[in-house]
Design a protein around this motif. Structure first.
Motif, PDB file in Angstrom:
ATOM      1  N   UNK A   1      33.984  40.564  45.651  1.00  0.00           N
ATOM      2  CA  UNK A   1      35.235  39.979  45.155  1.00  0.00           C
ATOM      3  C   UNK A   1      35.173  39.833  43.640  1.00  0.00           C
ATOM      4  N   UNK A   2      35.238  40.942  42.900  1.00  0.00           N
ATOM      5  CA  UNK A   2      35.145  40.860  41.433  1.00  0.00           C
ATOM      6  C   UNK A   2      36.273  40.054  40.801  1.00  0.00           C
ATOM      7  N   UNK A   3      37.363  39.844  41.556  1.00  0.00           N
ATOM      8  CA  UNK A   3      38.484  39.073  41.023  1.00  0.00           C
ATOM      9  C   UNK A   3      38.278  37.568  41.156  1.00  0.00           C
ATOM     10  N   UNK A   4      37.217  37.120  41.843  1.00  0.00           N
ATOM     11  CA  UNK A   4      36.925  35.690  41.944  1.00  0.00           C
ATOM     12  C   UNK A   4      36.563  35.147  40.562  1.00  0.00           C
ATOM     13  N   UNK A   5      36.583  33.826  40.428  1.00  0.00           N
ATOM     14  CA  UNK A   5      36.273  33.189  39.145  1.00  0.00           C
ATOM     15  C   UNK A   5      34.774  32.902  39.092  1.00  0.00           C
ATOM     16  N   UNK A   6      34.031  33.746  38.385  1.00  0.00           N
ATOM     17  CA  UNK A   6      32.576  33.608  38.301  1.00  0.00           C
ATOM     18  C   UNK A   6      32.199  32.794  37.062  1.00  0.00           C
TER      19      UNK A   6
END
Length: 514
Positions: free
Chosen positions: A114-119
């Motif tokens: 999920x690269x669109x998550x807030x890391x």
């Protein structure tokens, strides 16, 4: 160097902590005033980077935002943590060194999933994680004081930022901590809570009362895992140490050996059963320490009390409480095993000493008795007596069913042999009690559970899977324990649910064991 491990003595100011939380919230676009459950937080971290935030999220008043700690390389645990939507999640990647293999591989998995998550990263400045988090898809990085060791980091940004994002009132938490820190500066032992507890722990160790058994109010149950890491990693070395006993059901006085020191930590509003149990233990001659919290926010004070007490107890025992010389052993063997797996396509291992349906035993039972798995395990435990202890360690997903099975087996072992027991899930315990197991007194007997899982997960950027890594970590710890002269029996399950069958077999075998 010790002088680079004492940053925990200076608490962050309430304003600095609140500013760090506010900056983290801004980076991940979390509205602390309005976002009360529309999003979720997943924390990827091990040991000191995960235990304190987990305690705070469990025990303290906070918002309804779901909070998950993932400190396992079990494919089943990873799938459980990411169940539901991950795309809108806040994923906190937390590691002091910035290179911890579990955290690094878990981060790689979630970044691809999920690269669109807030890391968001929390680490020391200059680490590999710090450099990686300076660019997308990470939203940013919070740098911690590098002079704070992992297990002493509860009231650093490693603990406070995740707690604050969950809605915990970090100002109140730090205010309680500051009051305890001031009291712990007193030169009078009677007026210094940390010194008083440390002196009791050190005196207990000198008297052979080195099994520090925690009895906790249900609302404070998570605190046990944090104390467990602090005591075990700080004091378990040079063949000495204090063994924390967390999660063991309270027994009758005669079920406990003369190596116990009990610590009852209770909320003032939850007095009752624990008081009865500890009073009965005290009347029978067991030493009992009682600590009372006014409300859950006194956790801030307890973090300080236990850090001061543990450091002092270590020095009284002639131990450096700020290093962890044996932790690297299992890591090194794990890397060797992964290299062997890459080369040969399998792990080197001994043949099983016994196979029965969906369970196989590997290790130290000679001769193997007739009667099945339960009898063989009971034979492995035969002769255990204080100051020995028994550790039941499972490289499985930390499910309710698995935890209950371990607890039940611990209770049966304690009732039969009067020995202290400890339980844990790998690789989580490798960053906690693992140091004590290899560096502390060589009295332990170890039951290590491994299992085949139905579905594995590929680790992005690596030529091995999470299942392979988990097995390498288990076998690596088995080898490290055996190299230190510890007695180890590995119980391999064809499927994780077979743990309950092993529990039933052991329960049936122990009463007959002579």
């Amino acid at each position: 160097m010790i002088e680079h491990r004492l940053g925990w003595l200076d608490l962050p100011s309430e304003d600095a902590a609140q500013s760090a939380v506010a900056r983290a919230a801004e980076l991940v676009r979390l509205d602390l005033d309005r976002d009360l459950g529309g999003r979720r937080i997943i924390l990827l971290g091990m040991g000191g980077s995960s235990l304190a935030p987990e305690v705070m999220a469990l025990a303290l008043p906070r918002t309804a935002i779901p909070f998950t700690v993932l400190d396992s390389t079990s494919p089943a645990a990873i799938r459980a943590a990411e169940a539901g939507s991950v795309a809108g999640a806040i994923v906190i990647v937390s590691s002091k060194s910035g290179g911890t293999i579990e955290t690094r591989t878990l981060a790689a998995h979630f970044l691809k999933r999920a690269p669109e998550a807030a890391f968001l990263a929390i680490t020391d400045e200059g680490t590999p994680l710090s450099r990686e988090a300076a660019a997308p898809p990470y939203r940013g990085v919070i740098h911690n004081d590098p002079d704070i060791g992992g297990r002493y980091s509860a009231l650093s940004y490693f603990g406070l930022v995740p707690a604050g994002l969950c809605g915990v009132d970090v100002r109140t938490l730090l205010a309680r901590a500051a009051g305890m820190a001031e009291a712990c500066r007193s030169t009078s032992p009677e007026e210094n809570p940390g010194a008083a507890l440390g002196a009791l722990l050190g005196a207990g160790a000198q008297a052979g009362r080195d099994k520090v058994t925690l009895i906790l109010s249900p609302a404070l149950a998570g605190l046990g895992a944090w104390v467990e890491q602090l005591l075990a990693e700080s004091t378990g070395k040079d063949g000495r140490g204090l063994m924390p006993v967390d999660g063991e059901t309270a027994g009758t006085p005669d079920e406990h050996g003369p190596d116990r020191l009990f610590v009852h930590i209770a909320l003032a509003s939850a007095r009752g059963r624990g008081d009865y149990e500890t009073a009965r233990l005290a009347r029978s001659g067991h030493p009992v320490v009682r600590l009372t919290l006014t409300d859950p926010y006194d956790l801030g004070a307890e973090f300080v009390r236990w850090e001061v007490a543990t450091a002092l107890a270590g020095f009284l025992m002639g131990i450096n409480p700020f290093d962890e010389p044996n932790v690297q052993q299992s890591k090194d063997v794990t890397q060797e095993l992964l290299a062997a797996y890459r080369r040969d396509g399998r792990f080197p291992d001994r043949p099983p000493i016994l196979e029965e349906d969906d369970v196989a035993l590997y290790g130290d039972v000679d001769p193997v008795p007739a009667g099945g798995i339960g009898v063989a395990i009971a034979s492995f435990l035969r002769g255990a007596a204080p100051p020995a202890y028994v550790a039941l360690l499972a490289f499985l997903s930390r499910t309710t069913a698995a935890a209950q099975a371990l607890t039940s087996m611990r209770k049966a072992v304690r009732e039969r042999f009067r020995v202290a027991t400890t339980g844990g899930f790998g690789p989580r315990y490798l960053h906690s009690t693992g140091q004590y197991f290899k560096g502390g007194p060589p009295h332990g007997r170890f039951l290590i559970f491994t299992a085949d899982e139905d579905a594995d997960l590929v680790i992005p950027g690596e030529d091995y899977t999470f299942g392979t890594l988990l097995r390498a970590q288990a076998l690596g710890d088995v080898q490290a324990l055996r190299a230190g002269g510890r007695r180890v029996l590995r119980v391999h399950l064809r499927e994780p649910s077979a743990l309950e069958r092993v529990e039933a077999a052991l329960q049936a075998a122990l009463p007959r064991d002579g």
